[in-house]
Design a protein around this motif. Structure first.
Motif, PDB file in Angstrom:
ATOM      1  N   CYS A 118      36.965  35.449  31.154  1.00 14.98           N
ATOM      2  CA  CYS A 118      37.626  34.684  32.213  1.00 14.98           C
ATOM      3  C   CYS A 118      38.941  34.128  31.713  1.00 14.98           C
ATOM      4  O   CYS A 118      39.281  34.262  30.539  1.00 14.98           O
ATOM      5  N   GLY A 119      39.668  33.496  32.586  1.00 11.86           N
ATOM      6  CA  GLY A 119      40.911  32.853  32.172  1.00 11.86           C
ATOM      7  C   GLY A 119      41.763  32.492  33.374  1.00 11.86           C
ATOM      8  O   GLY A 119      41.378  32.717  34.522  1.00 11.86           O
ATOM      9  N   ALA A 164      40.436  33.789  37.049  1.00 10.27           N
ATOM     10  CA  ALA A 164      39.703  35.034  37.281  1.00 10.27           C
ATOM     11  C   ALA A 164      38.553  35.084  36.300  1.00 10.27           C
ATOM     12  O   ALA A 164      38.589  34.446  35.243  1.00 10.27           O
ATOM     13  N   PHE A 178      45.408  40.096  31.229  1.00  9.98           N
ATOM     14  CA  PHE A 178      45.710  39.607  32.584  1.00  9.98           C
ATOM     15  C   PHE A 178      45.423  38.124  32.772  1.00  9.98           C
ATOM     16  O   PHE A 178      45.575  37.593  33.872  1.00  9.98           O
ATOM     17  N   THR A 179      44.963  37.439  31.726  1.00 13.69           N
ATOM     18  CA  THR A 179      44.764  35.989  31.833  1.00 13.69           C
ATOM     19  C   THR A 179      45.382  35.294  30.619  1.00 13.69           C
ATOM     20  O   THR A 179      45.435  35.861  29.536  1.00 13.69           O
TER      21      THR A 179
HETATM   22  N1  DAH Z   1      37.914  43.121  33.022  1.00 14.04           N
HETATM   23  C1  DAH Z   1      37.304  42.570  31.824  1.00 14.04           C
HETATM   24  C2  DAH Z   1      36.407  43.629  31.180  1.00 14.04           C
HETATM   25  O1  DAH Z   1      36.040  44.576  31.842  1.00 14.04           O
HETATM   26  C3  DAH Z   1      36.487  41.361  32.135  1.00 14.04           C
HETATM   27  C4  DAH Z   1      37.315  40.228  32.564  1.00 14.04           C
HETATM   28  C5  DAH Z   1      37.853  39.353  31.633  1.00 14.04           C
HETATM   29  C6  DAH Z   1      37.623  40.012  33.884  1.00 14.04           C
HETATM   30  C7  DAH Z   1      38.626  38.295  31.984  1.00 14.04           C
HETATM   31  C8  DAH Z   1      38.428  38.945  34.277  1.00 14.04           C
HETATM   32  C9  DAH Z   1      38.923  38.089  33.298  1.00 14.04           C
HETATM   33  O2  DAH Z   1      38.721  38.715  35.548  1.00 14.04           O
HETATM   34  O3  DAH Z   1      39.677  37.049  33.694  1.00 14.04           O
HETATM   35  O4  DAH Z   1      36.066  43.494  30.052  1.00 14.04           O
END
Ligand code: DAH
Length: 338
Positions: free
Chosen positions: A276-277, A305, A250-251
């Motif tokens: 993040c990204g 995010a 998603f990033t």
């Molecule tokens: N959702 C990811 C996880 O549970 C963590 C995460 C990574 C959230 C990158 C984000 C993102 O918002 O940009 O491992």
């Protein structure tokens, strides 16, 4: 007249002395001192007293009134004292009080409160979404392909109706964008669930904190500045922060964030703390599909995010060696954070 007044006094004092209830006391006050009471009646009899007798009779009248008033007051005090004493019957008020055990915040709550307060100062508002999610909000809209391993039955708790327990708080990104036009700057702390074997570093129910900032011209520099400031507020202004290229659906681009931290008595080392990204345009397209408008058109907006594990943050902050300590509710452990 003097004699009558003496008699009134004697009778009144005797009657008051014999009273035993508060309402009787009030009745007696009306009877003797009220507007139509005995003392008032005697007082109006003054008219018929010979002039030379008036001073003596007047004095006597005052004496009677004062005596009755004092008697009523004394009786009132005595009745109140008796009532108080009865209330203490069987209780020893001189005993020391029982201590009331005082609770304290869970270490996870401390970490959460700190993180939220720093991010709120930076203008992030709290957002939330359901823990029981659709595949759309948890995966599809987040650009996660059908065959992604995270979607396996072996990794995710599914319900028979096709819904699932959210595997990350990233679903709140979608929920928020679906209902709120940009600009948005939100954080979403909450529970997430995975079908992991429970051990020192894995729980099936854990906690994450998600962040999302979407506006025109949001850049990678904003992301870096925000997270660096955030982690330095939590771990000290000299903390080194490293962004390591990674992949999240998603990033794009995506990074993992590492902090250089010293465990007590050990040399400093890099510890992975967050993902993040920059929000992938495919995510904006998915949101646009639900919203059926151009508010989140990738031609107009960009965003960043981030997401991190709060349990892990607590482990690092407090040097907790085993995640399971956070859910066992052992008072000997929890007491240390009071
Ligand atoms: N959702 C990811 C996880 O549970 C963590 C995460 C990574 C959230 C990158 C984000 C993102 O918002 O940009 O491992």
């Amino acid at each position: 007249m003097l004699q009558e007044l003496d008699q009134l006094k004697t009778e009144a004092l005797a009657e008051i002395d014999g009273l035993s209830g508060e309402s009787d006391l009030e009745a007696a006050r009306v009877k003797f001192l009220g507007k139509k009471g005995s003392v008032a009646a005697a007082s109006s009899g003054m008219r018929d007293v010979a002039k030379e007798d008036k001073p003596a009779v007047g004095q006597k009248l005052n004496e009677v009134r004062t005596a009755i008033t004092d008697a009523l007051d004394e009786k009132n005090a005595a009745l109140t004292a008796a009532k108080d004493a009865a209330a203490f019957d069987g209780i020893d008020p001189s005993l020391p009080g029982r201590p009331i055990p005082q609770g304290a915040l869970h270490p996870l709550t401390h970490v959460l409160d700190n993180a939220v307060s720093v991010l709120r100062r930076m203008g992030f508002a709290l957002a939330e979404g359901p823990e029981i999610e659709t595949e759309w909000h948890c995966f599809d809209a987040l650009n996660t392909p059908e065959d992604h391993p995270a979607r396996n039955e072996s990794d995710t708790f599914y319900f028979e109706n096709g819904k699932l327990l959210r595997t990350h708080t990233s679903s709140v990104q979608i929920r928020t964008m679906e209902t709120t036009p940009p600009p948005i700057r939100i954080i979403a702390p909450g529970s997430a669930f995975r079908r992991d074997e429970i051990d020192a570093t894995h729980l099936t129910a854990f906690h994450q904190l998600e962040g999302l900032y979407v506006d025109e011209n949001v850049t990678l520099a904003d992301l870096k500045g925000t997270l660096e400031f955030f982690f330095r507020e939590l771990f000290g202004s000299k903390t080194e922060v490293r962004f390591r290229p990674h992949f999240f659906p998603f990033t794009e681009p995506s990074f993992e964030v590492d902090l250089k931290l010293e465990a007590p008595g050990k040399a400093a080392k890099w510890i992975e703390i967050a993902g993040c990204g920059m929000v992938d345009p495919a995510v904006f397209d998915a949101v646009g599909q639900t919203r059926d408008d151009e508010e989140y058109s990738p031609k107009k907006v960009t965003g960043f995010a981030f997401g991190m594990g709060l349990d892990r943050l607590a482990m690092i902050t407090y040097g907790i060696p085993d995640l399971r300590l956070l859910i066992e509710n052992d008072v000997r452990f929890l007491k240390q954070f009071a």
